[in-house]
Design an enzyme around this catalytic site. Sequence first.
Site, short mmCIF file in Angstrom:
data_model
loop_
_atom_site.label_atom_id
_atom_site.label_comp_id
_atom_site.label_asym_id
_atom_site.label_seq_id
_atom_site.Cartn_x
_atom_site.Cartn_y
_atom_site.Cartn_z
N ASP A 282 0.86 -1.18 0.00
CA ASP A 282 0.00 0.00 0.00
C ASP A 282 0.90 1.24 0.00
O ASP A 282 2.12 1.16 0.20
CB ASP A 282 -0.98 -0.01 1.19
CG ASP A 282 -2.19 0.90 0.93
OD1 ASP A 282 -2.15 1.72 -0.01
OD2 ASP A 282 -3.19 0.78 1.66
C1 BGC Z 1 -5.18 3.18 0.20
C2 BGC Z 1 -5.37 2.11 -0.85
C3 BGC Z 1 -5.35 2.73 -2.23
C4 BGC Z 1 -4.04 3.48 -2.39
C5 BGC Z 1 -3.88 4.09 -3.77
C6 BGC Z 1 -3.99 4.07 -0.08
O1 BGC Z 1 -3.98 5.16 0.75
O2 BGC Z 1 -5.03 2.57 1.47
O3 BGC Z 1 -6.58 1.46 -0.64
O4 BGC Z 1 -5.49 1.74 -3.20
O5 BGC Z 1 -3.97 4.51 -1.43
O6 BGC Z 1 -4.73 5.12 -3.99
#
Ligand code: BGC
Length: 763
Positions: A282
């Site tokens: 993530d």
């Molecule tokens: C979130 C993810 C997301 C990623 C990209 C993160 O802050 O936890 O769920 O896919 O950002 O946008």
Amino acid sequence: MNKLCLLGLVVSLASQSAFADTPAAPLQDKQAFIANLLKQMTQDEKIGQLRLISIGPEMPRERIREEIAAGRIGGTFNSRTAPENRPMQDAAMRSRLKIPMFFAYDVIHGNRTIFPISLGLAATWDMQAIAKVGRTSAIEASADSLDMTFAPMVDIARDPRWGRTSEGFGEDTYLTSRIGKVMVQSFQGSSPANPDSIMAIVKHFALYGAVEGGRDYNTVDMSLPKMYNDYLPPYRASLDAGAGGVMVALNSINGVPATSNTWLMNDLLRKDWGFKGVTISDHGAIQELIRHGVARDGREAAKLAIKAGIDMSMNDTLYGEELPGLLKSGEVSQAELDQAVREVLGAKYDMGLFKDPYVRIGKAETDVKDYYADQRLHRDAARDVARRSLVLLENRAQTLPLKKSGTIAVVGPLADAPIDMMGSWAADGRPEHSVTFREGLRRAVGDKAKLVYAKGANVTGDKAMFDYLNFLNFAAPEIINDPRPAAVLIDEAVKAAKQSDVVVAVVGESRGMSHESSSRTTLEIPESQRALIKALKATGKPLVLVLMNGRPLSLAWEREQADAILETWFSGTEGGNAIADVLFGDYNPSGKLAITFPRSVGQIPMYYNHLRIGRPFTPGKPGNYTSQYFEEPNGPLYPFGYGLSYSDFSLSGLNLSSKSVKQGQDLQASIVVKNTGKRDGETVVQLYVQDVSASMSRPVKELKNFQKVMLKAGEERTLHFTLKADDLKFYNGQLQWAAEPGEFRVQVGLDSQAVQEQSFELL
Ligand code: BGC
């Protein structure tokens, strides 16, 4: 031929082979093709493939293109149209090995056409409707040049303080697993290589929904049986459905961050589950290993992540900076690097990008002129799904459906709120495309009824909360504050109410209140809106509450004020039309809650399938020394699976095909469902199972199947369910998945509380 020329020849052959299907790298043989490509890659090029870069203010686009051409970036996210992505793919085609890029985005509940938030989708209990959402999203996203979505999000949520409750499919393992599977299959179609498919990346692996206290990004401490029985199955189901990848969670699990968790990613995911796709960290998660306190510095963080099995680093700096040194010192082996690169190349292969890097980008001549044209939306699909997601919570004295006549007061800070209509994670949805509630109502009544509108209150009167919510969206203000004093706003609404036959108040949360990083300490509707409800109630006019929110709210007080309550979540682009369809009875509501609504925040965690205990609270028999809160009624306000209709339905004659069943055999259950009301309508017949006595305490009940049925007024039908041998199995204390002999109860109901029951014996 000097060395350079020779290298040039090899490179040119190899790059041809990447797309020309030469014997050197037969494109039809995935493993051979990738092995061949891997052999030609320099170490830097390999590291480049592991870097996933966010298109945003962090790095200028020109620099990104240079980096891509130099083979230092594997994929990007957040750029979402062909004109944006084509120059990047062109840059990749200028790189030495011409390895294509992929373009990803968070397409969670629609891309341009926004469907209800995931918690609303789950409330449809309608797999065809959900498949429509996944397919439409994939068609729109791929047409805009996207190859991959970071979805579905299948984190079980049992603590609604957590803002991301809105983003998942609720509290139940079985329902979430079914939906995860359908989402994956509909995103990816028959193959993720298809031009109109996008690859699904299941998230957040694992257990993100169980963060302590509902505080986002917090720790998770969980027993293995609970993990295996309740929280892990939805990820597994989504992967078994063919999802191409996994996004790894930000939280720690029993003390070890998921991002550095070798057990999670190697032992469980790869070895036990046999997962062969790509893993992606993530956003910023590798760097965060330092703050988790498991890595001394960036170097150690990168080392831990790659060793644990993180293939791609989202928004990377550390893989790029640290892997060269770690490889040089031998702390990370070539084999470890190659393994990660193989997965990334494998995902690109599966997305069809080696065959045609422009498979979704297309040719410049065919680029659409106006990406935001209304004709590009799938409004019919959005309206159909949105109406199915609405849950009728209360309807006293048949307040609903409303008549399209007389005067209707439309009030509330969310009655005309196009941004909120879309909910959080609204991808490339545009507020100007949203049909707000006020607009939907206006269209529905035409000139048959008069509408009077007043905002009545701000979403919140709390300045700090207001600032926080607007801070979440850098592009535009999320919520607009009406500067007039609260009393003036309320007076205006009361005036509107007094001249009307009925009042519809649209209240709840602005979308930012149910979002990443939006954990709450209360589940109440903010005070500014409660004051409005109180004043409206005092007018004595019939009061309908239309709720917009992304989590269960505690509505005990509101329930006393309102004559009818319709839960609409954040219902998407066509939300206003869909809500009007239900309010006027053009569509008979059929949604059922996919998550328990507690009475108050103090009851959390509250979920229907809790384990049995020694001193259960028994309704009607309070007394001391049972598991209860003494200050307020026990049990939920609205249970899992609950939702009313304008019809009534009855269940009768639950029948099992046998009183006993042998291990490995199926059992049939049947029940008669009847529409006893005056309108045609749909309901969801839910089948639960209780394992009466086992080697460890088992849940009071667990959903194992359901059927959503449409019945004409007065119609009755016998439904048949097959209870499979696997439905009786669970992970015991030794993590063996087995069914234990003894008594089981089959419970069937129209919600999780009011059920009919029959027992049988597993021999
Ligand atoms: C979130 C993810 C997301 C990623 C990209 C993160 O802050 O936890 O769920 O896919 O950002 O946008």
